[in-house]
Design a protein around this motif. Structure first.
Motif, PDB file in Angstrom:
ATOM      1  N   GLU A 205      74.932  33.741  24.069  1.00 60.34           N
ATOM      2  CA  GLU A 205      73.486  33.764  23.877  1.00 60.34           C
ATOM      3  C   GLU A 205      73.121  32.935  22.646  1.00 60.34           C
ATOM      4  N   VAL A 206      71.991  32.238  22.720  1.00 64.60           N
ATOM      5  CA  VAL A 206      71.531  31.400  21.618  1.00 64.60           C
ATOM      6  C   VAL A 206      70.233  31.978  21.070  1.00 64.60           C
ATOM      7  N   TYR A 207      70.185  32.150  19.758  1.00 64.64           N
ATOM      8  CA  TYR A 207      69.000  32.685  19.099  1.00 64.64           C
ATOM      9  C   TYR A 207      68.439  31.631  18.156  1.00 64.64           C
ATOM     10  N   LEU A 208      67.144  31.754  17.855  1.00 63.82           N
ATOM     11  CA  LEU A 208      66.466  30.797  16.977  1.00 63.82           C
ATOM     12  C   LEU A 208      65.769  31.534  15.850  1.00 63.82           C
ATOM     13  N   ASP A 209      65.925  31.038  14.651  1.00 57.57           N
ATOM     14  CA  ASP A 209      65.288  31.620  13.471  1.00 57.57           C
ATOM     15  C   ASP A 209      64.697  30.478  12.666  1.00 57.57           C
ATOM     16  N   GLY A 210      63.378  30.440  12.550  1.00 62.24           N
ATOM     17  CA  GLY A 210      62.761  29.408  11.728  1.00 62.24           C
ATOM     18  C   GLY A 210      61.484  28.866  12.333  1.00 62.24           C
ATOM     19  N   GLY A 211      60.361  29.021  11.618  1.00 67.01           N
ATOM     20  CA  GLY A 211      59.120  28.369  12.006  1.00 67.01           C
ATOM     21  C   GLY A 211      58.250  29.119  12.992  1.00 67.01           C
ATOM     22  N   ILE A 212      58.682  30.288  13.473  1.00 66.83           N
ATOM     23  CA  ILE A 212      57.881  31.035  14.440  1.00 66.83           C
ATOM     24  C   ILE A 212      56.635  31.595  13.756  1.00 66.83           C
ATOM     25  N   ARG A 213      55.470  31.186  14.238  1.00 66.02           N
ATOM     26  CA  ARG A 213      54.211  31.666  13.669  1.00 66.02           C
ATOM     27  C   ARG A 213      53.228  32.156  14.727  1.00 66.02           C
ATOM     28  N   LYS A 214      53.502  31.875  16.001  1.00 64.77           N
ATOM     29  CA  LYS A 214      52.591  32.272  17.085  1.00 64.77           C
ATOM     30  C   LYS A 214      53.399  32.687  18.304  1.00 64.77           C
ATOM     31  N   GLY A 215      52.748  33.442  19.186  1.00 65.74           N
ATOM     32  CA  GLY A 215      53.410  33.822  20.419  1.00 65.74           C
ATOM     33  C   GLY A 215      53.779  32.636  21.274  1.00 65.74           C
ATOM     34  N   LEU A 224      63.150  26.357  25.939  1.00 63.86           N
ATOM     35  CA  LEU A 224      64.197  25.396  25.582  1.00 63.86           C
ATOM     36  C   LEU A 224      65.581  26.031  25.524  1.00 63.86           C
ATOM     37  N   GLY A 225      65.672  27.313  25.893  1.00 61.92           N
ATOM     38  CA  GLY A 225      66.989  27.909  26.054  1.00 61.92           C
ATOM     39  C   GLY A 225      67.350  29.042  25.128  1.00 61.92           C
ATOM     40  N   ALA A 226      66.480  29.389  24.167  1.00 65.03           N
ATOM     41  CA  ALA A 226      66.784  30.518  23.289  1.00 65.03           C
ATOM     42  C   ALA A 226      66.676  31.824  24.062  1.00 65.03           C
ATOM     43  N   LYS A 227      67.544  32.759  23.759  1.00 65.46           N
ATOM     44  CA  LYS A 227      67.479  34.090  24.357  1.00 65.46           C
ATOM     45  C   LYS A 227      66.493  34.975  23.616  1.00 65.46           C
ATOM     46  N   CYS A 228      66.387  34.772  22.310  1.00 63.62           N
ATOM     47  CA  CYS A 228      65.518  35.575  21.458  1.00 63.62           C
ATOM     48  C   CYS A 228      65.246  34.775  20.194  1.00 63.62           C
ATOM     49  N   VAL A 229      64.124  35.052  19.529  1.00 62.41           N
ATOM     50  CA  VAL A 229      63.835  34.438  18.242  1.00 62.41           C
ATOM     51  C   VAL A 229      63.727  35.534  17.188  1.00 62.41           C
ATOM     52  N   PHE A 230      63.857  35.132  15.927  1.00 63.62           N
ATOM     53  CA  PHE A 230      63.779  36.087  14.824  1.00 63.62           C
ATOM     54  C   PHE A 230      62.817  35.546  13.775  1.00 63.62           C
ATOM     55  N   ILE A 231      62.024  36.445  13.194  1.00 62.07           N
ATOM     56  CA  ILE A 231      61.048  36.050  12.179  1.00 62.07           C
ATOM     57  C   ILE A 231      61.504  36.525  10.811  1.00 62.07           C
ATOM     58  N   GLY A 232      61.310  35.677   9.806  1.00 61.63           N
ATOM     59  CA  GLY A 232      61.691  36.006   8.440  1.00 61.63           C
ATOM     60  C   GLY A 232      60.477  36.198   7.548  1.00 61.63           C
ATOM     61  N   ARG A 233      59.859  35.116   7.121  1.00 61.82           N
ATOM     62  CA  ARG A 233      58.717  35.223   6.213  1.00 61.82           C
ATOM     63  C   ARG A 233      57.569  36.057   6.792  1.00 61.82           C
ATOM     64  N   PRO A 234      57.203  35.907   8.085  1.00 61.90           N
ATOM     65  CA  PRO A 234      56.112  36.750   8.601  1.00 61.90           C
ATOM     66  C   PRO A 234      56.393  38.245   8.481  1.00 61.90           C
ATOM     67  N   ALA A 235      57.653  38.644   8.578  1.00 67.84           N
ATOM     68  CA  ALA A 235      57.989  40.059   8.398  1.00 67.84           C
ATOM     69  C   ALA A 235      57.686  40.495   6.967  1.00 67.84           C
TER      70      ALA A 235
END
Length: 283
Positions: A205-215, A224-235
């Motif tokens: 599984e491929v995950y993405l962390d970085g730049g997520i700001r909107k749904g 583009l193939g990510a299974k899940c994304v993770f939020i850092g600063r917004p949390a």
């Protein structure tokens, strides 16, 4: 003030957090080009929605490493949560449990693994690990995390040296005396996602962390193939607003925006999301 999007939480955090804390959370290394590019990269991706699709019933649940979560957004490992909210990582863990998603606790937490585990005993918890020169320290951390029910390790592999964080240097950043690195006592970016997905060929599984700001950012990453994304600063912005309640608000906004983006793109379930939904802008 109505909090209607993640930038509202960002503005609140910038206004009310102490300057040294805001600068620490907001900044990256050197001139912050990676941080800024992670956000701008999503603007180069356009949707190719499918029309006349039945989206009256939506299912946004997914599974990561075999465990179901309510939608494909988790909380990335970031340090020093007590700089944002007194209960720190305990509030983060409780918010993640309430929203039925994954929280990755940082090695550099200001609450112990034991405190995090006790705060949300039923939550899905992973542990982010830095490999220390003193291997015994890393081994002890792994053993503690395993004993406490953390279900996965997230290894940081891209930090042989710490980057030069200019604002932290200017501010002489130090943790306040009452805060400790409790667990040490005793980028991916979307431009690289396609290459990573092609390289692993479905084996992991491929995950993405970085730049997520909107749904819609979440939908682009999954397309583009990510299974899940993770939020850092917004949390952290959510914590600065109202602790676990504020973080739940951030997650709910992302959840609602993601559901709407899926519907407008013509997808009623996660399984219908694919590369056909997006194209890269030529501008």
């Amino acid at each position: 003030m109505a909090m209607v999007c993640l930038s509202d939480f960002e503005a609140y955090a910038k206004k009310y957090l102490p300057k040294f804390a805001w600068d620490f959370f907001a900044a990256g290394a050197d001139d912050c080009s990676t941080r800024d590019e992670n956000i701008l990269a999503y603007k180069r991706i356009r949707f190719r929605p499918r029309m006349l699709r039945d989206v009256s019933m939506m299912d946004i649940r997914t599974k990561i490493l075999g465990t179901e979560i309510s939608f494909p957004v988790g909380i990335a490992p970031t340090g020093f949560h007590q700089l944002a909210w007194p209960d720190g990582e305990k509030s983060t863990a409780r918010a993640a449990e309430a929203m039925n998603t994954c929280y990755i606790a940082s090695t550099y937490s200001t609450c112990t693994l034991e405190e995090i585990s006790a705060a949300a005993p039923g939550g899905l918890r992973w542990f982010q690990l830095y490999i220390h020169r003193n291997r015994a320290v890393s081994q002890q951390l792994v053993q503690r995390a395993e004993a406490l029910g953390f279900q996965a390790l997230v290894l940081t592999a891209d930090l042989p040296y710490t980057g030069k964080r200019r604002d932290d240097v200017r501010n002489g950043f130090r943790l306040p005396p009452h805060m400790k690195l409790k667990n040490l006592e005793g980028v991916s970016e979307i431009d690289a996602l396609v290459e990573v997905v092609e390289a692993v060929k479905g084996r992991v599984e491929v995950y993405l962390d970085g730049g997520i700001r909107k749904g819609s950012d979440v939908l682009k990453a999954l397309a583009l193939g990510a299974k899940c994304v993770f939020i850092g600063r917004p949390a952290l912005w959510g914590l600065a607003y109202k602790g676990e309640e504020g973080l739940q608000d951030v997650l709910r906004i992302l959840q609602d925006e993601f559901r709407l983006s899926m519907a407008l793109a013509g997808c009623a379930s996660i399984s219908e999301i694919g590369r056909h939904l997006v194209q890269f802008s030529k501008l």
